[in-house]
Each structure stands twice: as structure tokens, then as C-alpha cells.
Write a protein that holds these residues in place. Structure first.
Motif, PDB file in Angstrom:
ATOM      1  N   ILE A   1      13.559   5.082 -19.977  1.00 15.05           N
ATOM      2  CA  ILE A   1      14.697   5.855 -19.465  1.00 15.05           C
ATOM      3  C   ILE A   1      14.947   5.493 -17.990  1.00 15.05           C
ATOM      4  O   ILE A   1      14.052   5.646 -17.163  1.00 15.05           O
ATOM      5  N   PRO A   2      16.147   5.029 -17.644  1.00 14.86           N
ATOM      6  CA  PRO A   2      16.440   4.793 -16.225  1.00 14.86           C
ATOM      7  C   PRO A   2      16.325   6.101 -15.430  1.00 14.86           C
ATOM      8  O   PRO A   2      16.604   7.180 -15.967  1.00 14.86           O
ATOM      9  N   HIS A   3      15.884   5.998 -14.201  1.00 12.33           N
ATOM     10  CA  HIS A   3      15.764   7.157 -13.304  1.00 12.33           C
ATOM     11  C   HIS A   3      14.832   8.232 -13.862  1.00 12.33           C
ATOM     12  O   HIS A   3      15.030   9.418 -13.602  1.00 12.33           O
ATOM     13  N   ARG A   4      13.799   7.833 -14.612  1.00 11.66           N
ATOM     14  CA  ARG A   4      12.894   8.803 -15.253  1.00 11.66           C
ATOM     15  C   ARG A   4      12.072   9.585 -14.232  1.00 11.66           C
ATOM     16  O   ARG A   4      11.781  10.761 -14.408  1.00 11.66           O
ATOM     17  N   PHE A   5      11.654   8.945 -13.155  1.00 10.95           N
ATOM     18  CA  PHE A   5      10.710   9.548 -12.209  1.00 10.95           C
ATOM     19  C   PHE A   5      11.434  10.073 -10.979  1.00 10.95           C
ATOM     20  O   PHE A   5      12.207   9.362 -10.354  1.00 10.95           O
ATOM     21  N   ASP A   6      11.145  11.337 -10.636  1.00 12.36           N
ATOM     22  CA  ASP A   6      11.764  11.937  -9.456  1.00 12.36           C
ATOM     23  C   ASP A   6      10.695  12.173  -8.380  1.00 12.36           C
ATOM     24  O   ASP A   6       9.545  11.745  -8.517  1.00 12.36           O
ATOM     25  N   GLU A   7      11.100  12.846  -7.314  1.00  9.80           N
ATOM     26  CA  GLU A   7      10.188  13.088  -6.190  1.00  9.80           C
ATOM     27  C   GLU A   7       8.994  13.947  -6.605  1.00  9.80           C
ATOM     28  O   GLU A   7       7.881  13.740  -6.111  1.00  9.80           O
ATOM     29  N   THR A   8       9.209  14.911  -7.501  1.00 10.03           N
ATOM     30  CA  THR A   8       8.098  15.738  -7.971  1.00 10.03           C
ATOM     31  C   THR A   8       7.096  14.890  -8.736  1.00 10.03           C
ATOM     32  O   THR A   8       5.883  15.004  -8.530  1.00 10.03           O
ATOM     33  N   ASP A   9       7.599  14.019  -9.626  1.00 10.94           N
ATOM     34  CA  ASP A   9       6.698  13.110 -10.344  1.00 10.94           C
ATOM     35  C   ASP A   9       5.899  12.264  -9.348  1.00 10.94           C
ATOM     36  O   ASP A   9       4.683  12.136  -9.464  1.00 10.94           O
ATOM     37  N   GLU A  10       6.582  11.713  -8.373  1.00  9.10           N
ATOM     38  CA  GLU A  10       5.910  10.865  -7.383  1.00  9.10           C
ATOM     39  C   GLU A  10       4.819  11.648  -6.652  1.00  9.10           C
ATOM     40  O   GLU A  10       3.688  11.169  -6.524  1.00  9.10           O
ATOM     41  N   GLN A  11       5.143  12.834  -6.205  1.00  9.48           N
ATOM     42  CA  GLN A  11       4.176  13.651  -5.465  1.00  9.48           C
ATOM     43  C   GLN A  11       2.926  13.907  -6.308  1.00  9.48           C
ATOM     44  O   GLN A  11       1.799  13.747  -5.831  1.00  9.48           O
TER      45      GLN A  11
ATOM     46  N   ARG B   1       0.826  -1.215   0.000  1.00  6.12           N
ATOM     47  CA  ARG B   1       0.000   0.000   0.000  1.00  6.12           C
ATOM     48  C   ARG B   1       0.855   1.258   0.000  1.00  6.12           C
ATOM     49  O   ARG B   1       0.520   2.259   0.636  1.00  6.12           O
ATOM     50  N   THR B   2       1.960   1.188  -0.728  1.00  8.60           N
ATOM     51  CA  THR B   2       2.844   2.340  -0.862  1.00  8.60           C
ATOM     52  C   THR B   2       3.290   2.477  -2.311  1.00  8.60           C
ATOM     53  O   THR B   2       3.437   1.480  -3.028  1.00  8.60           O
ATOM     54  N   THR B   3       3.546   3.709  -2.701  1.00  4.65           N
ATOM     55  CA  THR B   3       4.066   3.973  -4.037  1.00  4.65           C
ATOM     56  C   THR B   3       5.434   3.333  -4.182  1.00  4.65           C
ATOM     57  O   THR B   3       6.268   3.405  -3.281  1.00  4.65           O
ATOM     58  N   GLN B   4       5.641   2.715  -5.319  1.00  8.54           N
ATOM     59  CA  GLN B   4       6.933   2.133  -5.654  1.00  8.54           C
ATOM     60  C   GLN B   4       7.520   2.950  -6.809  1.00  8.54           C
ATOM     61  O   GLN B   4       6.970   2.965  -7.902  1.00  8.54           O
ATOM     62  N   ARG B   5       8.602   3.663  -6.530  1.00 10.08           N
ATOM     63  CA  ARG B   5       9.319   4.414  -7.573  1.00 10.08           C
ATOM     64  C   ARG B   5      10.631   3.696  -7.795  1.00 10.08           C
ATOM     65  O   ARG B   5      11.516   3.697  -6.937  1.00 10.08           O
ATOM     66  N   VAL B   6      10.763   3.085  -8.953  1.00 15.69           N
ATOM     67  CA  VAL B   6      11.903   2.217  -9.237  1.00 15.69           C
ATOM     68  C   VAL B   6      12.769   2.860 -10.313  1.00 15.69           C
ATOM     69  O   VAL B   6      12.337   3.011 -11.461  1.00 15.69           O
ATOM     70  N   ALA B   7      13.982   3.223  -9.943  1.00 13.24           N
ATOM     71  CA  ALA B   7      14.907   3.909 -10.858  1.00 13.24           C
ATOM     72  C   ALA B   7      15.392   2.980 -11.967  1.00 13.24           C
ATOM     73  O   ALA B   7      15.578   3.403 -13.106  1.00 13.24           O
ATOM     74  N   ASP B   8      15.601   1.710 -11.629  1.00 16.69           N
ATOM     75  CA  ASP B   8      16.075   0.727 -12.601  1.00 16.69           C
ATOM     76  C   ASP B   8      15.360  -0.589 -12.326  1.00 16.69           C
ATOM     77  O   ASP B   8      15.669  -1.269 -11.341  1.00 16.69           O
ATOM     78  N   VAL B   9      14.416  -0.933 -13.188  1.00 17.81           N
ATOM     79  CA  VAL B   9      13.609  -2.131 -12.945  1.00 17.81           C
ATOM     80  C   VAL B   9      14.445  -3.402 -12.935  1.00 17.81           C
ATOM     81  O   VAL B   9      14.052  -4.398 -12.310  1.00 17.81           O
ATOM     82  N   ASN B  10      15.597  -3.380 -13.591  1.00 16.35           N
ATOM     83  CA  ASN B  10      16.458  -4.567 -13.590  1.00 16.35           C
ATOM     84  C   ASN B  10      17.048  -4.840 -12.214  1.00 16.35           C
ATOM     85  O   ASN B  10      17.540  -5.935 -11.965  1.00 16.35           O
ATOM     86  N   GLN B  11      16.995  -3.854 -11.327  1.00 17.02           N
ATOM     87  CA  GLN B  11      17.500  -4.019  -9.961  1.00 17.02           C
ATOM     88  C   GLN B  11      16.383  -4.351  -8.974  1.00 17.02           C
ATOM     89  O   GLN B  11      16.658  -4.539  -7.787  1.00 17.02           O
ATOM     90  N   PHE B  12      15.132  -4.418  -9.446  1.00 16.66           N
ATOM     91  CA  PHE B  12      13.997  -4.703  -8.569  1.00 16.66           C
ATOM     92  C   PHE B  12      13.795  -6.221  -8.502  1.00 16.66           C
ATOM     93  O   PHE B  12      13.511  -6.852  -9.526  1.00 16.66           O
ATOM     94  N   PRO B  13      13.952  -6.816  -7.316  1.00 17.13           N
ATOM     95  CA  PRO B  13      13.797  -8.268  -7.202  1.00 17.13           C
ATOM     96  C   PRO B  13      12.395  -8.718  -7.641  1.00 17.13           C
ATOM     97  O   PRO B  13      11.391  -8.188  -7.187  1.00 17.13           O
ATOM     98  N   GLY B  14      12.359  -9.652  -8.572  1.00 18.60           N
ATOM     99  CA  GLY B  14      11.078 -10.194  -9.021  1.00 18.60           C
ATOM    100  C   GLY B  14      10.346  -9.316 -10.022  1.00 18.60           C
ATOM    101  O   GLY B  14       9.152  -9.522 -10.259  1.00 18.60           O
ATOM    102  N   HIS B  15      11.039  -8.352 -10.619  1.00 25.13           N
ATOM    103  CA  HIS B  15      10.386  -7.484 -11.611  1.00 25.13           C
ATOM    104  C   HIS B  15       9.768  -8.331 -12.714  1.00 25.13           C
ATOM    105  O   HIS B  15      10.371  -9.286 -13.200  1.00 25.13           O
ATOM    106  N   ILE B  16       8.553  -7.985 -13.109  1.00 29.94           N
ATOM    107  CA  ILE B  16       7.858  -8.662 -14.198  1.00 29.94           C
ATOM    108  C   ILE B  16       8.016  -7.791 -15.441  1.00 29.94           C
ATOM    109  O   ILE B  16       7.506  -6.667 -15.488  1.00 29.94           O
ATOM    110  N   ALA B  17       8.711  -8.302 -16.431  1.00 30.54           N
ATOM    111  CA  ALA B  17       8.996  -7.520 -17.636  1.00 30.54           C
ATOM    112  C   ALA B  17       7.911  -7.745 -18.688  1.00 30.54           C
ATOM    113  O   ALA B  17       7.980  -8.679 -19.471  1.00 30.54           O
TER     114      ALA B  17
END
Length: 162
Positions: free
Chosen positions: A136-146, A91-107
Motif C-alpha cells: 500500500i502506498p503511504h502505508r507508514f505514518d509518523e506514529t508508525d515511525e515513532q 543512520r536514520t530511519t527511512q520512511r518511503v511513501a512510494d518506493v518507485n520514487q526512491f532513487p536506487g530502490h532495490i525491488a
């Protein structure tokens, strides 16, 4: 009445305009598919460097593909799996800079390199997620998340109208 706008202010000003556009697009509408379809189209048109914008809906203990903009996607995502399933479970936003580093990422799209997923919770129950991918890696920043979280809260408000 919805009226298309152009974006030329600061990032925050442009996001504020998009939030107003979402309000105008959804005003008086009660059909959830229509609301989510327009919401995904609006974000897809507004955001740069994204390759997928859409919703997954919570049905029978898994996330099921809902309205979206982009290439065909995974249809079902198990609870707690991948970025989408994790966002809903925690129940939290997930902001992932590089999906290849996210364990269990579904491509679903091998071109996706970063992702942001906001859970949708209505009446304290899971409803689904808003998912946005970028090549683009690191596409989303804190402003995007907010602001994407604010966007999701407005969507929740319209979806919760009975």
C-alpha cells in the motif's frame, strides 16, 4: 512469560502493547537469531497491510538477509544502496511513501509500494536494519515511525547483551 494479546485500543495503545510483548518474548534470551526471528514474527502478526518484515545484518561491508517473515528476499544489499543501505549509511530511519520514487530502490518484491527501514546501531557500530514493506502506498505514518523506532531500540538492547 509471553502471553498473546488482542489489539483493540488506539494505534498508540496497540503499539505500546506490542512493545511489552517484545520485552516478554525476549526476556532472558541471548541468541540474536532467536530474538530477531520472534521480533519479525510479532511485527508481522501485529501490522496490517504489510508483505515483508525482517532484518538485514551488517556483515563484511554489506547487509545480509537475516530472520524475516514474507516472501523470499534479496540476500545481499550493498552499503548505501536502496532504502536499507541508505538507512544504515545515514543512520536514520527511512520512511518511503512510494518506493518507485526512491532513487536506487532495490525491488526484492515487486508488490511492495511503501517501506520503512530503521537502522540498528550497537556500541556505535552498524549492526543491521529492521525493514518493513507494504503493498500500500503511504502505508507508514509518523506514529508508525515513532513506535517502530522504539521497537528497534528494544531489539538493540537485547542484541547488545553479551
Amino acid at each position: 512469560m509471553f502471553q498473546a494479546q488482542t489489539y483493540s485500543g488506539s494505534k498508540q495503545e496497540d503499539y505500546e502493547l506490542v512493545l511489552k510483548q517484545l520485552q516478554a518474548l525476549s526476556e532472558g534470551e541471548t541468541d540474536p537469531i532467536a530474538i530477531m526471528a520472534n521480533a519479525s514474527a510479532l511485527l508481522n502478526q501485529f501490522l496490517t497491510d504489510v508483505n515483508w518484515v525482517g532484518f538485514y545484518l551488517w556483515k563484511e561491508d554489506e547487509l545480509v538477509l537475516g530472520p524475516f517473515q514474507g516472501l523470499p528476499a534479496c540476500i545481499r544489499i550493498p552499503y548505501g544502496k536502496g532504502v536499507c543501505g541508505t538507512a544504515l549509511k545515514e543512520r536514520t530511519t527511512q520512511r518511503v511513501a512510494d518506493v518507485n520514487q526512491f532513487p536506487g530502490h532495490i525491488a526484492c518484491d515487486s508488490a511492495s509500494r511503501s517501506e520503512i527501514v530503521v537502522p540498528l546501531i550497537i556500541d556505535d557500530a552498524p549492526y543491521g536494519v529492521l525493514d518493513i514493506d507494504s503493498p500500500i502506498p503511504h502505508r507508514f505514518d509518523e506514529t508508525d515511525e515513532q513506535y517502530i523506532e522504539k521497537f528497534a531500540r528494544i531489539v538493540e538492547e537485547f542484541l547488545s547483551v553479551k
